[in-house]
Design an enzyme around this catalytic site. Structure first.
Site, mmCIF file in Angstrom:
data_model
loop_
_atom_site.group_PDB
_atom_site.id
_atom_site.type_symbol
_atom_site.label_atom_id
_atom_site.label_comp_id
_atom_site.label_asym_id
_atom_site.label_seq_id
_atom_site.Cartn_x
_atom_site.Cartn_y
_atom_site.Cartn_z
ATOM 1 N N GLU A 250 9.390 8.588 -17.048
ATOM 2 C CA GLU A 250 8.035 9.085 -17.314
ATOM 3 C C GLU A 250 7.587 8.699 -18.723
ATOM 4 O O GLU A 250 6.449 8.291 -18.944
ATOM 5 C CB GLU A 250 7.973 10.612 -17.146
ATOM 6 C CG GLU A 250 8.010 11.052 -15.696
ATOM 7 C CD GLU A 250 8.219 12.553 -15.536
ATOM 8 O OE1 GLU A 250 7.917 13.065 -14.461
ATOM 9 O OE2 GLU A 250 8.688 13.223 -16.479
ATOM 10 N N GLN B 99 -5.569 -4.821 -43.257
ATOM 11 C CA GLN B 99 -4.436 -3.955 -43.545
ATOM 12 C C GLN B 99 -4.140 -3.027 -42.359
ATOM 13 O O GLN B 99 -3.040 -2.500 -42.231
ATOM 14 C CB GLN B 99 -4.722 -3.146 -44.819
ATOM 15 C CG GLN B 99 -3.583 -2.266 -45.278
ATOM 16 C CD GLN B 99 -3.822 -1.747 -46.682
ATOM 17 O OE1 GLN B 99 -3.630 -2.450 -47.656
ATOM 18 N NE2 GLN B 99 -4.273 -0.506 -46.788
ATOM 19 N N SER C 281 14.446 21.808 -16.592
ATOM 20 C CA SER C 281 13.201 22.550 -16.810
ATOM 21 C C SER C 281 13.561 23.826 -17.555
ATOM 22 O O SER C 281 14.647 24.367 -17.370
ATOM 23 C CB SER C 281 12.569 22.866 -15.464
ATOM 24 O OG SER C 281 11.795 24.040 -15.562
ATOM 25 N N LYS D 148 16.002 22.374 -11.525
ATOM 26 C CA LYS D 148 15.316 21.089 -11.662
ATOM 27 C C LYS D 148 16.061 20.043 -12.477
ATOM 28 O O LYS D 148 16.766 20.345 -13.421
ATOM 29 C CB LYS D 148 13.924 21.292 -12.269
ATOM 30 C CG LYS D 148 12.981 21.915 -11.280
ATOM 31 C CD LYS D 148 11.557 21.534 -11.562
ATOM 32 C CE LYS D 148 11.306 20.087 -11.234
ATOM 33 N NZ LYS D 148 9.933 19.708 -11.541
ATOM 34 N N HIS E 51 0.833 -1.220 0.000
ATOM 35 C CA HIS E 51 0.000 0.000 0.000
ATOM 36 C C HIS E 51 0.866 1.267 0.000
ATOM 37 O O HIS E 51 0.453 2.292 0.523
ATOM 38 C CB HIS E 51 -0.935 0.041 1.204
ATOM 39 C CG HIS E 51 -1.705 -1.228 1.424
ATOM 40 N ND1 HIS E 51 -2.943 -1.462 0.874
ATOM 41 C CD2 HIS E 51 -1.376 -2.352 2.123
ATOM 42 C CE1 HIS E 51 -3.363 -2.675 1.235
ATOM 43 N NE2 HIS E 51 -2.432 -3.239 1.985
HETATM 44 N N1 ARG Z 1 -1.749 -4.314 -48.473
HETATM 45 C C1 ARG Z 1 -2.540 -5.448 -48.106
HETATM 46 C C2 ARG Z 1 -2.463 -5.647 -46.601
HETATM 47 O O1 ARG Z 1 -1.578 -5.093 -46.025
HETATM 48 C C3 ARG Z 1 -2.034 -6.665 -48.793
HETATM 49 C C4 ARG Z 1 -3.029 -7.746 -49.000
HETATM 50 C C5 ARG Z 1 -4.000 -7.347 -50.004
HETATM 51 N N2 ARG Z 1 -4.834 -8.397 -50.444
HETATM 52 C C6 ARG Z 1 -5.996 -8.172 -51.098
HETATM 53 N N3 ARG Z 1 -6.669 -9.165 -51.449
HETATM 54 N N4 ARG Z 1 -6.395 -6.957 -51.300
HETATM 55 O O2 ARG Z 1 -3.249 -6.301 -45.980
#
Ligand code: ARG
Length: 462
Positions: A291, A323, A278, A284, A157
């Site tokens: 941090e 993606q 600072s 300081k 604590h």
């Molecule tokens: N740039 C795409 C990704 O990073 C690659 C795969 C794309 N495939 C597709 N069928 N559009 O996920």
């Protein structure tokens, strides 16, 4: 290069806005090495399986190696309009070697290609992070050995509880980092399976050998099920989780370093290399590094939650949502790698203010539990009764403005005559610390055993 290398059905030029939203090249270009490595292995397998000719294969392989050099020298910038790294490299290859380049994509899809490239990236960085963890464990173990006799108040604590030593405290963090290390390694093993050859989602009618590409790329084996493989981002989630947990540990250590650098503690002094000033208060010295390490834990947690959320509602198999898997992973990997290096340097360089730590041990009656334990062991009292008698001793010490370890035998016996002569020595803080001899306890000899145990373990890691 054309953005339309893979768009047989799309006749109009893409809108600029679509490209801005859709193109991943601005961030997935960091995968160029993995993409080229994966393509070389794939082409070599295609040749061995008589799917492409030796002549075409030689052109493809030489072309890919040239592209690698061009990217590394800055000659090929990867800042064009290509949709992603896969299209950029395939396009450049075709520019260089003509029709042979167009044969590279036989029996694969970008779905297994991206799964491969990204997995290679995650596997490589898992190893890098694991070895940085070992460096940190080594440093913590060295500090622990040096300070196995340096006493400080152990807390619960955030209140003074029982005397421990600073080495023991550092070994608690070494133990956390050891678990982190093991987590990274177990993820590595679990995910070390080759996605390439899964094609779009269902495999391919070409007579490929996934075993061959898997061997060439250093995987354990090909993955089992292609539909799962092109849909799976568990490997990315695992590195994100492993990083988050590790950064949470680092954040707790950072928090302690920040507290301990404050004037109220002064238990450690961070080196000037790891502190900043600072702009207004010339006196300081701020603990910005810990941090920032504490703060960066927030962003890596964000990256984990973001990808969990992206994945949670997706039908099989590949969806473009996926993606969105990359930027968070790249960010967490960069953050983890830098943070681990900074932490190691900071711990190795900090000064431990032994006297300030030991002075703090005279506040808070740290050895009170030892009086209760004595009454249980020597006078056969039930622990709860011993606990109350000890409470009276603490009150008496408070009244006299003393620590319990400073009470004279007469004072102690005025509370309970069953308190015998041996007690005064037991209440000394160092004696109290060294009495904690149970396995994994704080006694200096036990701390040094833990140092040896970790050293033995470290010597077995590659
Ligand atoms: N740039 C795409 C990704 O990073 C690659 C795969 C794309 N495939 C597709 N069928 N559009 O996920």
């Amino acid at each position: 290069m054309s953005t339309k290398i893979a768009s047989a059905r799309i006749s109009e030029k893409s809108s600029k806005l679509l490209q801005d939203l859709n193109n991943s090249l601005p961030f997935d270009k960091v995968l160029y090495r993995e993409d080229i490595e994966g393509s070389r292995a794939h082409a070599s397998m295609l040749c061995e399986q008589n799917i492409i000719s030796v002549e075409d294969y030689n052109k493809i392989d030489a072309g890919l190696l040239e592209i690698l050099e061009e990217v590394e020298s800055g000659e090929f910038k990867l800042d064009g309009n290509d949709e992603d790294i896969h299209m950029a490299i395939e396009g450049r290859l075709t520019e260089k070697v003509g029709d042979a380049g167009k044969r590279l994509h036989t029996a694969r899809s970008r779905n297994d290609q991206v799964a491969l490239d990204f997995r290679l990236y995650v596997q490589n960085n898992t190893k890098t992070i694991a070895s940085l963890l070992l460096e940190n464990i080594r440093t913590l173990v060295n500090v622990a050995e040096e300070h196995a006799e340096t006493m400080l108040p152990g807390m619960t604590h955030l209140q003074h509880a029982q005397p421990i030593n600073f080495g023991y405290h550092m070994l608690a963090y070494a133990s956390m980092f050891k678990r982190d290390y093991e987590r990274f390694l177990s993820s590595y093993e679990r995910n070390n399976y080759s996605p390439i050859g899964c094609a779009a989602l269902a495999g391919t009618p070409h007579n490929i050998s996934r075993q061959l590409t898997s061997d060439k790329l250093g995987f354990t084996a090909p993955t089992l099920n292609c539909l799962d493989t092109v849909s799976d981002r568990d490997f990315a989630l695992e590195i994100l989780f492993n990083i988050s947990t590790m950064m949470m540990h680092m954040s707790r250590l950072s928090e302690e370093l920040i507290l301990w650098s404050a004037a109220e503690f002064k238990w450690v002094t961070l080196s000037d290399r790891h502190a900043t000033g600072s702009s207004i208060m010339p006196q300081k010295k701020n603990p910005d590094i810990p941090e920032l390490l504490r703060g960066k834990t927030g962003r890596v947690n964000g990256n984990l939650v973001a990808l969990l959320t992206v994945m949670k509602g997706l039908p099989l198999a590949y969806n473009k949502d996926m993606q969105e898997d990359k930027e968070g992973v790249f960010d967490s990997v960069r953050t983890a790698t830098l943070s681990l290096q900074v932490l190691e340097e900071m711990i190795a360089d900090m000064t431990v203010n032994k006297d300030a730590m030991e002075d703090s041990c005279m506040v808070g009656h740290l050895s009170a539990t030892d009086l209760a334990d004595y009454l249980v062991k020597e006078a056969g009292l039930p622990f709860r009764d011993a606990y109350h008698i000890t409470g009276d001793a603490v009150n008496l010490a408070e009244k006299k403005g003393l620590d319990i370890s400073e009470l004279a035998l007469d004072d102690l016996q005025s509370i309970d005559e069953r308190i015998g002569e041996g007690v005064v020595a037991l209440l000394d803080n160092r004696a109290s610390m060294n009495a904690r001899m149970s396995e994994g306890g704080t006694a200096t000899v036990r701390t040094l055993e833990q140092v040896e145990s970790l050293r033995g373990w470290l010597s077995k890691q590659k």
